[in-house]
Design a protein around this motif. Structure first.
Motif, PDB file in Angstrom:
ATOM      1  N   LEU A  57     -40.438  74.797  48.645  1.00  8.54           N
ATOM      2  CA  LEU A  57     -40.814  76.135  49.640  1.00  8.54           C
ATOM      3  C   LEU A  57     -41.335  75.732  50.808  1.00  8.54           C
ATOM      4  CD1 LEU A  57     -42.416  78.482  46.899  1.00  8.54           C
ATOM      5  CD2 LEU A  57     -40.023  78.625  47.982  1.00  8.54           C
ATOM      6  N   VAL A  58     -42.281  74.804  50.797  1.00  5.68           N
ATOM      7  CA  VAL A  58     -42.950  74.234  52.200  1.00  5.68           C
ATOM      8  C   VAL A  58     -43.048  73.014  52.157  1.00  5.68           C
ATOM      9  CG1 VAL A  58     -44.145  76.382  52.852  1.00  5.68           C
ATOM     10  CG2 VAL A  58     -45.223  74.900  51.030  1.00  5.68           C
ATOM     11  N   PRO A  59     -41.999  72.022  52.494  1.00  5.08           N
ATOM     12  CA  PRO A  59     -42.074  70.727  52.563  1.00  5.08           C
ATOM     13  C   PRO A  59     -43.055  70.087  53.109  1.00  5.08           C
ATOM     14  CG  PRO A  59     -39.812  71.669  52.964  1.00  5.08           C
ATOM     15  CD  PRO A  59     -40.706  72.803  53.024  1.00  5.08           C
ATOM     16  N   GLN A  60     -43.659  68.984  52.808  1.00  2.00           N
ATOM     17  CA  GLN A  60     -44.601  67.939  53.508  1.00  2.00           C
ATOM     18  C   GLN A  60     -45.862  68.855  53.578  1.00  2.00           C
ATOM     19  OE1 GLN A  60     -43.510  65.098  54.222  1.00  2.00           O
ATOM     20  NE2 GLN A  60     -41.462  66.018  53.618  1.00  2.00           N
ATOM     21  N   LYS A  61     -46.095  70.094  52.859  1.00  2.00           N
ATOM     22  CA  LYS A  61     -47.366  70.559  52.809  1.00  2.00           C
ATOM     23  C   LYS A  61     -48.072  70.541  51.516  1.00  2.00           C
ATOM     24  CE  LYS A  61     -46.689  73.863  56.462  1.00  2.00           C
ATOM     25  NZ  LYS A  61     -46.852  75.288  57.301  1.00  2.00           N
ATOM     26  N   LYS A  62     -49.452  70.109  51.343  1.00  2.00           N
ATOM     27  CA  LYS A  62     -50.081  69.793  50.055  1.00  2.00           C
ATOM     28  C   LYS A  62     -51.035  71.028  49.794  1.00  2.00           C
ATOM     29  CE  LYS A  62     -47.574  66.122  49.647  1.00  2.00           C
ATOM     30  NZ  LYS A  62     -46.415  65.974  48.868  1.00  2.00           N
ATOM     31  N   PHE A  63     -51.005  71.122  48.433  1.00  2.00           N
ATOM     32  CA  PHE A  63     -52.057  72.145  48.002  1.00  2.00           C
ATOM     33  C   PHE A  63     -52.647  71.766  46.512  1.00  2.00           C
ATOM     34  CE2 PHE A  63     -53.549  75.846  45.620  1.00  2.00           C
ATOM     35  CZ  PHE A  63     -54.507  76.458  46.654  1.00  2.00           C
ATOM     36  N   PRO A  64     -53.520  71.507  46.386  1.00  2.00           N
ATOM     37  CA  PRO A  64     -54.129  71.059  45.064  1.00  2.00           C
ATOM     38  C   PRO A  64     -54.157  71.992  43.707  1.00  2.00           C
ATOM     39  CG  PRO A  64     -56.160  71.491  46.403  1.00  2.00           C
ATOM     40  CD  PRO A  64     -54.921  71.936  47.369  1.00  2.00           C
ATOM     41  N   TYR A  65     -53.235  71.513  42.943  1.00  2.00           N
ATOM     42  CA  TYR A  65     -53.292  72.241  41.556  1.00  2.00           C
ATOM     43  C   TYR A  65     -52.561  73.586  41.851  1.00  2.00           C
ATOM     44  CZ  TYR A  65     -56.455  68.573  40.905  1.00  2.00           C
ATOM     45  OH  TYR A  65     -57.183  67.319  40.995  1.00  2.00           O
ATOM     46  N   PRO A  66     -51.534  73.783  42.400  1.00  2.00           N
ATOM     47  CA  PRO A  66     -50.883  75.259  42.160  1.00  2.00           C
ATOM     48  C   PRO A  66     -50.338  75.449  40.876  1.00  2.00           C
ATOM     49  CG  PRO A  66     -49.329  73.708  43.299  1.00  2.00           C
ATOM     50  CD  PRO A  66     -50.600  72.888  43.034  1.00  2.00           C
ATOM     51  N   LYS A  67     -50.601  76.758  40.512  1.00  2.00           N
ATOM     52  CA  LYS A  67     -50.116  77.233  39.130  1.00  2.00           C
ATOM     53  C   LYS A  67     -48.549  77.164  39.145  1.00  2.00           C
ATOM     54  CE  LYS A  67     -53.601  78.755  36.751  1.00  2.00           C
ATOM     55  NZ  LYS A  67     -54.714  77.437  37.060  1.00  2.00           N
ATOM     56  N   SER A  68     -47.988  76.964  37.835  1.00  2.00           N
ATOM     57  CA  SER A  68     -46.807  77.552  37.648  1.00  2.00           C
ATOM     58  C   SER A  68     -46.137  78.874  37.907  1.00  2.00           C
ATOM     59  CB  SER A  68     -46.257  77.093  36.049  1.00  2.00           C
ATOM     60  OG  SER A  68     -45.312  77.640  35.632  1.00  2.00           O
ATOM     61  N   LEU A  69     -45.247  78.942  38.693  1.00  2.00           N
ATOM     62  CA  LEU A  69     -44.698  80.415  39.113  1.00  2.00           C
ATOM     63  C   LEU A  69     -44.348  81.326  37.661  1.00  2.00           C
ATOM     64  CD1 LEU A  69     -43.771  82.442  41.091  1.00  2.00           C
ATOM     65  CD2 LEU A  69     -41.513  81.243  41.070  1.00  2.00           C
ATOM     66  N   TYR A  70     -44.055  80.462  36.960  1.00  2.00           N
ATOM     67  CA  TYR A  70     -43.434  81.170  35.604  1.00  2.00           C
ATOM     68  C   TYR A  70     -44.450  81.502  34.565  1.00  2.00           C
ATOM     69  CZ  TYR A  70     -39.099  79.153  37.677  1.00  2.00           C
ATOM     70  OH  TYR A  70     -38.312  78.676  38.656  1.00  2.00           O
ATOM     71  N   ALA A  71     -45.651  80.511  34.570  1.00  2.00           N
ATOM     72  CA  ALA A  71     -46.705  80.973  34.091  1.00  2.00           C
ATOM     73  C   ALA A  71     -47.430  82.205  34.485  1.00  2.00           C
ATOM     74  CB  ALA A  71     -47.778  79.821  33.907  1.00  2.00           C
ATOM     75  N   VAL A  72     -47.667  82.580  35.760  1.00  2.00           N
ATOM     76  CA  VAL A  72     -48.263  83.528  36.247  1.00  2.00           C
ATOM     77  C   VAL A  72     -47.428  84.751  35.820  1.00  2.00           C
ATOM     78  CG1 VAL A  72     -49.142  84.616  38.282  1.00  2.00           C
ATOM     79  CG2 VAL A  72     -49.424  82.284  37.900  1.00  2.00           C
ATOM     80  N   GLU A  73     -46.231  84.596  36.276  1.00  2.00           N
ATOM     81  CA  GLU A  73     -45.050  85.697  35.994  1.00  2.00           C
ATOM     82  C   GLU A  73     -45.034  86.271  34.480  1.00  2.00           C
ATOM     83  OE1 GLU A  73     -40.170  85.603  35.313  1.00  2.00           O
ATOM     84  OE2 GLU A  73     -41.183  84.427  37.055  1.00  2.00           O
ATOM     85  N   ASP A  74     -45.179  85.506  33.414  1.00  2.00           N
ATOM     86  CA  ASP A  74     -45.330  85.629  32.005  1.00  2.00           C
ATOM     87  C   ASP A  74     -46.449  86.336  31.754  1.00  2.00           C
ATOM     88  OD1 ASP A  74     -42.785  84.613  31.615  1.00  2.00           O
ATOM     89  OD2 ASP A  74     -43.711  82.749  30.852  1.00  2.00           O
ATOM     90  N   SER A  75     -47.767  85.908  32.236  1.00  2.00           N
ATOM     91  CA  SER A  75     -48.829  86.492  31.987  1.00  2.00           C
ATOM     92  C   SER A  75     -48.764  88.086  32.411  1.00  2.00           C
ATOM     93  CB  SER A  75     -50.052  86.008  32.812  1.00  2.00           C
ATOM     94  OG  SER A  75     -50.100  84.498  32.406  1.00  2.00           O
ATOM     95  N   LEU A  76     -48.355  88.415  33.857  1.00  2.00           N
ATOM     96  CA  LEU A  76     -48.163  89.700  34.285  1.00  2.00           C
ATOM     97  C   LEU A  76     -47.321  90.389  33.431  1.00  2.00           C
ATOM     98  CD1 LEU A  76     -48.328  88.873  37.850  1.00  2.00           C
ATOM     99  CD2 LEU A  76     -50.241  89.909  36.598  1.00  2.00           C
ATOM    100  N   ARG A  77     -46.224  89.948  33.134  1.00  2.00           N
ATOM    101  CA  ARG A  77     -45.079  90.784  32.367  1.00  2.00           C
ATOM    102  C   ARG A  77     -45.771  91.224  31.145  1.00  2.00           C
ATOM    103  NH1 ARG A  77     -41.731  87.018  32.057  1.00  2.00           N
ATOM    104  NH2 ARG A  77     -40.186  87.564  33.653  1.00  2.00           N
ATOM    105  N   PHE A  78     -46.648  90.879  30.458  1.00  2.00           N
ATOM    106  CA  PHE A  78     -47.185  91.359  29.119  1.00  2.00           C
ATOM    107  C   PHE A  78     -47.536  92.878  29.434  1.00  2.00           C
ATOM    108  CE2 PHE A  78     -47.165  87.275  27.174  1.00  2.00           C
ATOM    109  CZ  PHE A  78     -46.551  87.447  25.903  1.00  2.00           C
ATOM    110  N   PHE A  79     -48.284  92.833  30.791  1.00  2.00           N
ATOM    111  CA  PHE A  79     -48.821  94.208  30.915  1.00  2.00           C
ATOM    112  C   PHE A  79     -48.124  95.161  32.014  1.00  2.00           C
ATOM    113  CE2 PHE A  79     -51.714  91.161  29.575  1.00  2.00           C
ATOM    114  CZ  PHE A  79     -52.708  92.107  28.592  1.00  2.00           C
ATOM    115  N   LEU A  80     -47.133  94.634  32.789  1.00  2.00           N
ATOM    116  CA  LEU A  80     -46.549  95.262  33.668  1.00  2.00           C
ATOM    117  C   LEU A  80     -44.913  95.572  33.545  1.00  2.00           C
ATOM    118  CD1 LEU A  80     -48.014  93.495  36.978  1.00  2.00           C
ATOM    119  CD2 LEU A  80     -48.746  95.600  35.873  1.00  2.00           C
ATOM    120  N   ALA A  81     -44.519  94.984  32.143  1.00  2.00           N
ATOM    121  CA  ALA A  81     -43.018  95.092  31.906  1.00  2.00           C
ATOM    122  C   ALA A  81     -42.458  96.661  32.305  1.00  2.00           C
ATOM    123  CB  ALA A  81     -42.751  94.800  30.608  1.00  2.00           C
TER     124      ALA A  81
END
Length: 726
Positions: free
Chosen positions: A476-500
């Motif tokens: 998404l943002v080449p050459q830019k670093k950020f320490p330990y970003p979450k998996s996009l799909y892990a956050v998506e799944d956590s929210l889906r349980f309560f927002l489906a």
């Protein structure tokens, strides 16, 4: 130093004998421990506010000289008065809480405002850009500011309105991952655990006031360093909630731990309020508590009227969704043939006739006796279009794929089953009960091994933080670093349980970092046509390893060349903009595809809107005299739903009505304002600027019950006169 020991030190400075006696009694009390989590509640945090103008009465720090890498003077000074102009402006200071009076004269350029969290604030917002691809959908908002103060700002706009909070706070690793009172908390800090608890407790207390008490969820991710203390803290702060901890694999290879087992997992605490509970989702066939799952959780596509599944009654319908086109190419002019009337019997709540497309230049359809005419009008009265043609609609009515939803000013919401949801409804996974009175199919998903509540151990390939966090962020943002970003799909799944089943949910992340939560909400919206919105809060802190070089280059916080390296400007805003547009910051199509639940090229982007703001600190006198309206205006817009047009300036005619709210400044124009408010469709809030409560009540009585009257600026000022979360 804890808050109590700080007060004792101040007492010693004024009266040594009294201070020593208090110190002895404190140590005696400290040796006794009650049952439960005990920790030092340290002196209220303070934060520096670079760029905030220096005012008389402010608390300030004196900055080190430009080019110096030494730590600045952390003593707090009070500004007594200001003299001079421009670069020659000087502040006369007095040292706060000094044993002996001490004063100084310092150039204003060498000062920075320091706000303690026990201080009252009066927040505002300044827009720093936006991305619009979502048509009439609400805006996701990103706030650059200290998250405690941003949470306080949200008590005015979103008290009791948040459906889900997902946060990934600092893990207290001792690796310069977070600051307390403008200093990084190191591994050898004897108070590091109590400082972390004091920091998180203050924020969770304010966050609790934002959650919907009848149904909401708070999700907090953490690792082994603080999970025991966090669990106890949450039990004490939220006795009314049901709290569960999930263990989730984020790095199957594991990370080496000196003298211990390799660490491969972290934890998610879910605090469920009211009747909130994880939905029964259709899980991968490979799912089991001890097996690895190659995919991810799959949710049906809920429609406008879908019931919510729960533990006792898992009756989940297929994905009914609105037949109104949303997002791109959603106007009448985009597909003129899909602007046609639908005639419904209001008593029997069923469609009885489908008309022909209305010729261009005509805005109405022939009336039919005893029937309601439904046209694809948007909430603001503009002309939209249907998703399918009149011919297709007639065929789908015969198939039972059309259903009338809630009534609106333009008739009824018309819902339909898209192809995928229709295939589900007639598959073996659903029980086809029959047809409703309006001819629509009644089907419920069968209760089997593919639709059950997930266990508390997650070992899911899509949750790998390295592959689907760091690598995805690089795309998404080449050459830019950020320490330990979450998996996009892990956050998506956590929210889906309560927002489906909640298409209009509001989600908050006040440790938003790289912006993964907002990105996950966009993914959920794309999968089921939702209009969920995410509020992301992050500061613009520059990584510790970069600060030394910037200071050596004569830069300071607040300088544009410094701020561009901060988290919000460097990572969060570019990542969210890239996700929506499908383009990297340099305008190139994003390479690669999204995977698992919804697979499509990342270059397609999302039909979403987002706006970026910076938190400001206003003077209450300026607010009450209408001199800070432009910075308060975004808060009024957010309180009304962050949707549609915003009123950014005081209206010349004395009043104005936008898409979701109205503003009355001149009470002599009350009649005109109330008439416009009554005629508007979808108006939720009416802001009335007056110091006269009697006149405000008169305006409130003239408005319909569906519009919330809010008195400015009394409601704003009184909200922040109370010490939130202190």
């Amino acid at each position: 130093m804890s808050r109590l020991t700080d007060l004792i030190a101040r007492a010693k400075a004024k009266d040594p004998a009294l201070g020593d006696e208090l110190d002895r009694e404190f140590k005696a009390l400290a040796s006794r421990r009650a049952f439960g989590l005990n920790f030092e509640r340290h002196r209220p945090e303070s934060v520096e506010l670079p760029g905030r103008p220096i005012r008389r009465g402010d608390k300030v720090h004196v900055l080190p000289p430009r080019g110096s890498t030494a730590k600045g003077d952390q003593r707090l000074w009070r500004v007594l008065r200001l003299e001079g102009r421009g670069a020659a402006r000087v502040a006369h200071l007095t040292l706060i809480d000094a044993a002996e009076p001490e004063t100084a004269e310092v150039p204003v350029a060498n000062l920075v405002v320091a706000a303690e969290f026990r201080d009252y604030i009066y927040p505002g917002l300044v827009s720093t850009g936006k991305v619009t691809r979502g048509g009439e959908k609400p805006f996701h908002t990103v706030i650059n500011g200290e998250n405690f103060h941003a949470l306080e700002a949200l008590t005015y706009t979103h008290r009791g309105k948040i459906d889900a909070i997902y946060i990934d706070p600092p893990y207290n690793s001792g690796a310069t991952d977070w600051k307390y009172n403008n200093a990084y908390v190191e591994k050898d800090d004897l108070y590091r655990h109590s400082k972390w608890l004091a920091m998180i407790e203050r924020r969770l207390l304010v966050a609790k006031s934002l959650l919907k008490p009848e149904r909401s969820v708070l999700a907090v991710t953490i690792d082994a360093r603080e999970y025991l203390r966090l669990g106890l803290l949450m039990e004490q702060l939220f006795p009314e909630a049901r709290i569960q901890m999930v263990s989730t694999i984020i790095n199957p290879k594991g990370v080496s731990v000196v003298g211990g087992f390799r660490r491969a997992d972290e934890y998610i605490f879910f605090a469920m309020f009211g009747d909130s509970a994880p939905a029964r989702l259709q899980l991968s066939a490979e799912w089991s508590p001890s097996s690895i799952v190659s995919g991810t959780f799959v949710s049906p596509e809920p429609g406008d009227e879908q019931p919510t599944a729960n533990e006792n009654k898992p009756t989940v319908e297929p994905g009914w969704t609105s037949m109104m086109r949303r997002g791109s190419e959603a106007g009448r002019q985009d597909r003129p043939s899909m602007f046609y009337p639908i005639y419904a019997d209001p008593e029997r709540r069923r469609i009885v006739e489908v008309g022909d497309p209305i010729p261009e230049g005509e805005d109405s359809a022939p009336e039919k006796s005893g029937l309601i005419t439904i046209l694809p009008f948007r909430r603001n009265g503009s002309q939209g279009r249907w998703q399918i043609s009149a011919g297709e609609l007639k065929e789908r009515i015969k198939q039972g794929r059309i259903r009338l939803g809630r009534p609106t000013a333009y008739g009824f919401v018309v819902n339909y089953l898209p192809d995928g949801a229709y295939r589900d409804a007639i598959s073996e996974s659903y029980e086809l009960v029959g047809k409703a009175d309006d001819g629509s199919l009644i089907a419920y998903r069968k209760e089997d091994e593919d639709s059950r509540v997930a266990p508390t151990q997650w070992k899911i390939a899509s949750h790998n933080a390295s592959e689907h966090g760091s690598a995805l962020l690089e795309a998404l943002v080449p050459q830019k670093k950020f320490p330990y970003p979450k998996s996009l799909y892990a956050v998506e799944d956590s929210l889906r349980f309560f927002l489906a089943g909640n298409l209009e949910a509001t989600i908050l992340d006040f440790f938003s970092g790289s912006g993964t939560t907002a990105h996950a909400v966009m993914r959920l919206n794309r999968q089921d046509g939702g209009r969920r919105q995410c509020i992301s809060v992050t500061n613009n802190e520059v990584a510790s390893e970069e600060q030394t070089a910037l200071r050596a280059a004569n830069l300071r916080p607040g300088d544009p060349e410094w701020e561009k390296w901060g988290i919000c400007d460097y990572i969060t805003k570019p990542r969210i903009a890239a996700a929506i547009t499908g383009e990297t910051p340099d305008g190139q199509p994003i390479a690669g595809d999204y995977k698992f639940t919804d697979e499509f090229p990342m270059a397609e982007g999302f039909e979403e809107n987002a706006e970026f703001f910076t938190l400001t600190y206003e003077a209450p006198v300026a607010v009450s005299h209408n001199l800070a309206f432009q910075r308060v205006a975004p808060l009024l817009w957010m309180r009304a739903g962050s949707e549609g047009r915003r009123i950014d300036d005081l209206p010349v005619q004395g009043w104005e009505v936008a898409d979701t709210y109205g503003l009355l400044v001149d009470l002599d124009r009350t009649t005109e304002f109330c008439a416009a408010a009554l005629a508007a469709d979808g108006l939720r809030v009416a802001y009335v600027v007056t110091d006269d409560d009697r006149r405000f009540q008169a305006v409130a009585r003239a408005l319909p019950d569906t519009i919330e009257p809010v008195r400015l600026y009394e409601s704003y000022l009184s909200n922040f006169r109370f010490a939130m979360g202190r």
